[in-house]
Write a protein that holds these residues in place. Structure first.
Motif, short mmCIF file in Angstrom:
data_model
loop_
_atom_site.label_atom_id
_atom_site.label_comp_id
_atom_site.label_asym_id
_atom_site.label_seq_id
_atom_site.Cartn_x
_atom_site.Cartn_y
_atom_site.Cartn_z
N MET A 1 0.83 -1.19 0.00
CA MET A 1 0.00 0.00 0.00
C MET A 1 0.88 1.26 0.00
N CYS A 2 2.01 1.26 0.78
CA CYS A 2 2.91 2.41 0.85
C CYS A 2 3.52 2.69 -0.52
N ALA A 3 3.84 1.63 -1.28
CA ALA A 3 4.42 1.83 -2.61
C ALA A 3 3.40 2.45 -3.54
N VAL A 4 2.12 2.07 -3.44
CA VAL A 4 1.07 2.63 -4.30
C VAL A 4 0.87 4.12 -3.97
N LEU A 5 0.85 4.44 -2.70
CA LEU A 5 0.64 5.83 -2.29
C LEU A 5 1.91 6.67 -2.39
N ASN A 6 3.02 6.03 -2.67
CA ASN A 6 4.31 6.70 -2.84
C ASN A 6 4.75 7.43 -1.55
N ILE A 7 4.61 6.73 -0.42
CA ILE A 7 5.10 7.24 0.87
C ILE A 7 6.03 6.21 1.47
N SER A 8 6.90 6.65 2.34
CA SER A 8 7.83 5.71 2.95
C SER A 8 7.14 4.87 4.01
N ARG A 9 7.68 3.67 4.22
CA ARG A 9 7.09 2.76 5.20
C ARG A 9 7.25 3.31 6.62
N SER A 10 8.31 4.09 6.85
CA SER A 10 8.51 4.63 8.20
C SER A 10 7.39 5.62 8.58
N THR A 11 6.85 6.31 7.57
CA THR A 11 5.74 7.22 7.84
C THR A 11 4.51 6.45 8.29
N TYR A 12 4.28 5.31 7.70
CA TYR A 12 3.12 4.49 8.05
C TYR A 12 3.25 3.96 9.47
N TYR A 13 4.45 3.55 9.84
CA TYR A 13 4.66 2.94 11.15
C TYR A 13 4.98 3.96 12.26
N TYR A 14 5.09 5.24 11.89
CA TYR A 14 5.44 6.28 12.87
C TYR A 14 4.31 6.48 13.87
N GLU A 15 4.67 6.50 15.14
CA GLU A 15 3.70 6.82 16.20
C GLU A 15 4.22 8.02 16.98
N VAL A 16 3.35 8.95 17.27
CA VAL A 16 3.73 10.09 18.08
C VAL A 16 3.89 9.62 19.51
N LYS A 17 5.08 9.86 20.05
CA LYS A 17 5.35 9.44 21.42
C LYS A 17 4.81 10.51 22.37
N ALA A 18 4.14 10.06 23.38
CA ALA A 18 3.60 11.00 24.37
C ALA A 18 4.76 11.66 25.11
N LYS A 19 4.64 12.93 25.42
CA LYS A 19 5.70 13.68 26.07
C LYS A 19 5.53 13.61 27.59
N VAL A 20 5.46 12.38 28.05
CA VAL A 20 5.36 12.15 29.48
C VAL A 20 6.70 12.51 30.13
#
Length: 183
Positions: A1-20
């Motif tokens: 799916m990432c290749a079709v949308l032309n985005i990197s796989r790291s963007t798909y798997y990126y999660e915003v870490k809480a600033k605890v």
């Protein structure tokens, strides 16, 4: 799916870490600041955090200090008197703390003091006639020098020769111009 949308796989798997971590870091900074009795700045707080095993930049510490309104007492400008060698000549005390029952211009007293204006120290010279406790001369400026005293004397609306005694609690050698010194 990432290749079709032309985005990197790291963007798909990126999660915003809480600033605890920032919350506990802010608590540590506040604690260290309070333990130092509001003296420590970013450098010393960074050193204390390093001693505790936490690596934090001074910029981040400064941002957290600003957000929490923490200002080191050493950051706040304080008045520092300028030490100069004083005139040690002994002068007789003619007034002897008797400030009452004086003739006009018999005794003129003076004082130099400092005030804070727009974050900077300025000096005020005041001349008072003990006859009626009236301010007969004054001046203000950024420097404590002979010009400040000269300007205060230049505001007097009387002859300077009419002044019998000029009294001040402390006079530096170079503070009063020679033509104003009275015997």
């Amino acid at each position: 799916m990432c290749a079709v949308l032309n985005i990197s796989r790291s963007t798909y798997y990126y999660e915003v870490k809480a600033k605890v971590e920032d919350e506990s870091l802010a608590q540590d900074i506040i604690r260290i600041f309070k333990e130092s009795r509001n003296n420590y700045g970013t450098r010393k707080i960074k050193k204390k955090l390093n001693d505790e095993g936490k690596v934090v930049s001074r910029r981040k510490i400064g941002r957290i200090m600003r957000e929490n309104g923490l200002v080191s007492t050493y950051t706040i400008a304080q008045y520092k008197p300028h030490k100069k060698p004083s005139n040690e000549d002994l002068t007789a005390n003619e007034v002897k703390r008797d400030f009452t029952n004086r003739e006009q211009l018999e005794v003129v007293v003076s004082d130099l003091t400092y005030v804070r204006v727009a974050g900077k120290w300025n000096y005020v010279c005041i001349l008072i006639d003990l006859f009626n406790r009236e301010i007969i001369g004054y001046s203000a400026g950024p420097k404590k020098d002979a010009i400040l005293v000269y300007q205060a004397f230049s505001r007097i609306n009387a002859k300077l020769n009419d002044i019998s005694i000029f009294h001040t609690d402390y006079a530096e050698e170079n503070t009063i111009p020679k033509f104003f010194q009275m015997a």
